[in-house]
Enzyme design. Structure first.
Site, mmCIF file in Angstrom:
data_model
loop_
_atom_site.group_PDB
_atom_site.id
_atom_site.type_symbol
_atom_site.label_atom_id
_atom_site.label_comp_id
_atom_site.label_asym_id
_atom_site.label_seq_id
_atom_site.Cartn_x
_atom_site.Cartn_y
_atom_site.Cartn_z
ATOM 1 N N ALA A 188 102.957 44.999 33.962
ATOM 2 C CA ALA A 188 101.509 44.958 33.757
ATOM 3 C C ALA A 188 100.976 46.376 33.687
ATOM 4 C CB ALA A 188 100.815 44.199 34.891
ATOM 5 N N CYS A 189 100.051 46.606 32.760
ATOM 6 C CA CYS A 189 99.380 47.895 32.657
ATOM 7 C C CYS A 189 97.877 47.651 32.616
ATOM 8 C CB CYS A 189 99.846 48.678 31.430
ATOM 9 S SG CYS A 189 99.367 47.940 29.841
ATOM 10 N N PRO A 190 97.044 48.691 32.755
ATOM 11 C CA PRO A 190 95.600 48.462 32.868
ATOM 12 C C PRO A 190 94.982 47.704 31.702
ATOM 13 C CG PRO A 190 96.127 50.687 33.575
ATOM 14 C CD PRO A 190 97.391 50.104 33.013
#
Length: 705
Positions: A188-190
């Site tokens: 997951a990334c922003p």
């Protein structure tokens, strides 16, 4: 659904600038000129803000700056093949292939799915090689369309040591055979567009090469398919490749864990797979906390510094608190507008209640209250409406310190910290410790919840740990300390600070204004700016008049200076700025007038050593004048649009004008020394005419970066 990329969004073998900021702005200009974004600078600002969180350079000469932006009207890909290459923070050198991935702030799932397909294709060497060999913009468009075009979903299959491909990220597959090592991962990334899926694919390929079954859950923008609980139970260890929190992390409680950011998973996927296998064989390995105990997975892998962690905790609390500030503060300001400044005063006819509360409880639209000639109080419908706004705003403000403390605790201990954090924040308000008590109490509550979550309890009571034991004991510890030990000294400190501020006049008040002005302009929305802003907004809950309202006026005025000063400088000496910066200056007038300090970030990012000190000088000038004049403000945001909630409007506007002029002159002089004028910069550095010629198009006018 329209195409993500067109030939107008491609430039080949172009020199777009000397650094990544310049390249991002030029690509954003391509998107805006194609009619797919309302503002090139707005898109560039959002992309650079995302870039500031983590570099987007990837191994192999690739960069994928990306963002969600309110300026984007249609999901788009802008592509540049650079000559020379430009550094985007990759470990192996600069990038010559750059994709700007621009997604609408509320993009549809179909477009987001296509954008993630491109990100996944960029981990394939053959696709990257074809981009470098492409001879025209049309060829690039065809290559990209081929990889992002929807394909029929293949039947999911687990990877085996022999030859079977690894499971597609996000799919749920049957548990692995007993003889095969099995891992699960979450990425997951922003923004959930690029790094999330590239990390997933890199880990999947590394696991397949190592003969390991890997099941990946991608928590991205195009949706997430949770891992099958049976798959999780059968896994030997967990890999978290995340730049944000893991949703529903308790599913993995007790599993050996390895954690890093998505960039490490992209750069070193084989190393992370080996570390996960080693953790599975190590009884002392760190584990996901929860009912099975273990350590915080955030502690696995490289540990961030203490200062970085404290900053993360505090900024998490502030970011969740600010919506309460904005909603509550503006509602209270509207209450003053409609009901008059006495609306928050005590009503002598209703003991223990303000005019606002007593009018809301005892009146209605049919039976409207009467001010009976009280100065500063409106009656009739306007007064009643002001009372309603005030009660709603005060209710929202009541959550300010609890939200601050609750989400500081959340940043430390995840969900187990929320309840004790909120409670200790409320206790802090009750005992008079205010926002300082919220800061201290939130940290205590977070560590208490984290400590209790690591207890190894008997099997029969483990189910009670997250829902009863942690909230109860962590609340007792943190709130008990606040009520019995910390509350009184913190309340005394706050009272002393308030008395000191109330006594500030003349020179001493001006000094405070200088300090707050410097803080507001130092990092333009960063931690120092936020510290000054929180100091001001929390004061709004303490008094209807006096020093807290002066501090709020000082902070707002100083925070308006940077965009306004940069806008004025671009008007005074336009030849010092590129066409894009001049366009940016036009937008900065409205941003500054609205108290959006971030409007100056593009200028500061391009030339920090000249811009930031100049803005600090302007902000200090404004802050000193506002504080010395005793201007008061009852609204936490809004700039010139909340002048109705202000006393001393003339002084406020004079101070704002003075600081804007000082800042503009300072930055203009600074940029005039030792730097070429914009017209002296080579032609191909400020427009894309040559780039269009290279791809066979001729715009009617130069395309501004």
């Amino acid at each position: 659904m329209s195409a993500l990329i067109t030939r107008e969004l491609v430039t080949l073998d172009a020199e777009l600038g000397a650094d990544k900021e310049a390249v991002v702005r030029r690509l954003a200009a391509l998107v805006a000129d194609a009619g797919r974004a309302t503002s090139a600078e707005g898109l560039a600002g959002d992309a650079l803000a995302r870039e500031a969180q983590a570099a987007t350079g990837l191994p192999g000469g690739i960069a994928i700056p990306h963002c969600r932006s309110g300026a984007v009207t249609e999901a788009s890909l802008a592509f540049a093949r650079l000559s020379p290459a430009v550094a985007f923070g990759a470990p192996d050198g600069p990038a010559d292939l750059v994709f700007l991935i621009a997604a609408p702030e509320h993009g549809d799932a179909d477009h987001l799915t296509l954008l993630t397909a491109l990100a996944r294709a960029l981990v394939k060497p053959e696709f990257v090689a074809s981009l470098r060999a492409a001879g025209s913009a049309d060829e690039v468009v065809a290559l990209v369309q081929e990889v992002v075009a929807p394909q029929p979903a293949a039947a999911p299959a687990a990877a085996t040591p022999a030859a079977a491909p690894a499971a597609a990220p996000g799919t749920a597959t049957p548990p692995a055979p007993a003889a095969t090592r099995s891992l699960v991962a979450v990425t997951a990334c922003p923004t959930g567009i690029a790094h999330t899926y590239m990390a997933a694919d890199k880990l999947t390929a590394a696991a397949q090469a190592a003969g390991v079954v890997l099941h990946v859950e991608t928590q991205g923008s195009s949706g997430s398919t949770p891992l099958d609980p049976e798959v999780v139970r059968a896994a030997d260890a967990v890999v978290f490749a995340v730049d944000v929190g893991v949703r529903d992390r308790e599913r993995f409680a007790g599993k050996p864990v390895v954690q890093s950011g998505t960039k490490r998973a992209i750069n070193e996927p084989d190393v992370m797979i080996r570390e996960a296998l080693a953790a599975a064989d190590d009884p002392q390995a760190r584990r996901v906390p929860g009912t099975a105990g273990g350590a915080d997975p955030a502690a696995a892998g490289p540990r961030p510094g203490t200062g970085t962690e404290i900053r993360r905790w505090l900024l998490t609390g502030v970011s969740y608190m600010i919506p309460f500030v904005a909603a509550g503060g503006l509602l209270i300001a509207l209450g003053f507008l409609f009901g008059g400044y006495q609306i928050v005063s005590d009503n002598p006819d209703a003991e223990g209640q303000s005019y606002a509360l007593s009018w809301v409880l005892n009146n209605s639209f049919v039976d409207l209250p009467s001010a009976a000639g009280i100065e500063g109080l409106n009656d009739g419908f306007a007064g009643y409406l002001g009372a309603v706004f005030t009660v709603l705003g005060q209710a929202a403000f009541g959550f300010l310190v609890p939200a601050l403390a609750g989400y500081i605790a959340f940043a430390i201990a995840d969900r187990p910290g929320i309840v004790p954090g909120f409670v200790v924040g409320a206790v802090s308000v009750t005992v008079g410790a205010g926002f300082i008590g919220g800061l201290v109490g939130g940290i205590i509550a977070g560590f208490a919840a984290l400590w209790i979550s690591r207890w190894r309890l008997p099997v029969g009571v483990r189910g009670l740990q997250p829902v009863v034991i942690i909230p109860l004991l962590a609340t007792l510890i943190s709130s008990g300390l606040m009520a019995v030990v910390l509350g009184r000294p913190l309340a005394a400190a706050l009272e002393g600070l308030g008395n000191w501020l109330e006594g500030l006049t003349g020179t001493s008040a001006a000094l405070l204004g200088v300090i707050l002005g410097l803080m507001m302009c130092f990092d333009l929305g960063g931690p120092v700016n936020k510290a000054a802003y929180v100091f001001a907004t929390t004061g709004l809950t303490a008094a209807a008049t006096g020093a807290p309202l002066v501090i709020m006026a000082t902070v707002m005025a100083a925070g308006m200076v940077p965009p306004l000063a940069m806008a004025l400088s671009t008007l005074l000496r336009p030849r010092l700025y590129t066409p894009a910066e001049r366009d940016n200056g036009k937008a900065a007038w409205l941003l500054g007038a609205s108290f959006i300090s971030e409007g100056a970030i593009p200028f500061a990012a391009a030339d920090p050593l000249r811009v930031i000190p100049s803005m600090m000088l302007g902000g200090a000038t404004t802050g000193a004048i506002v504080a010395a004049a005793g201007v008061e403000l009852r609204a936490p945001h809004g700039g010139v649009f909340v002048l109705f909630a202000m006393t001393g409007i003339a002084w406020f506007l004079l101070a704002l004008l003075a600081g804007t002029v000082v800042g503009a002159i300072a930055v203009t002089l600074a940029k005039s020394i030792g730097r070429p004028k914009a017209e002296d910069v080579p032609e191909d550095a400020v427009d894309l005419t040559h780039a269009h010629a290279a791809v066979g198009t001729a715009p009617a006018q130069p395309v501004r970066a």
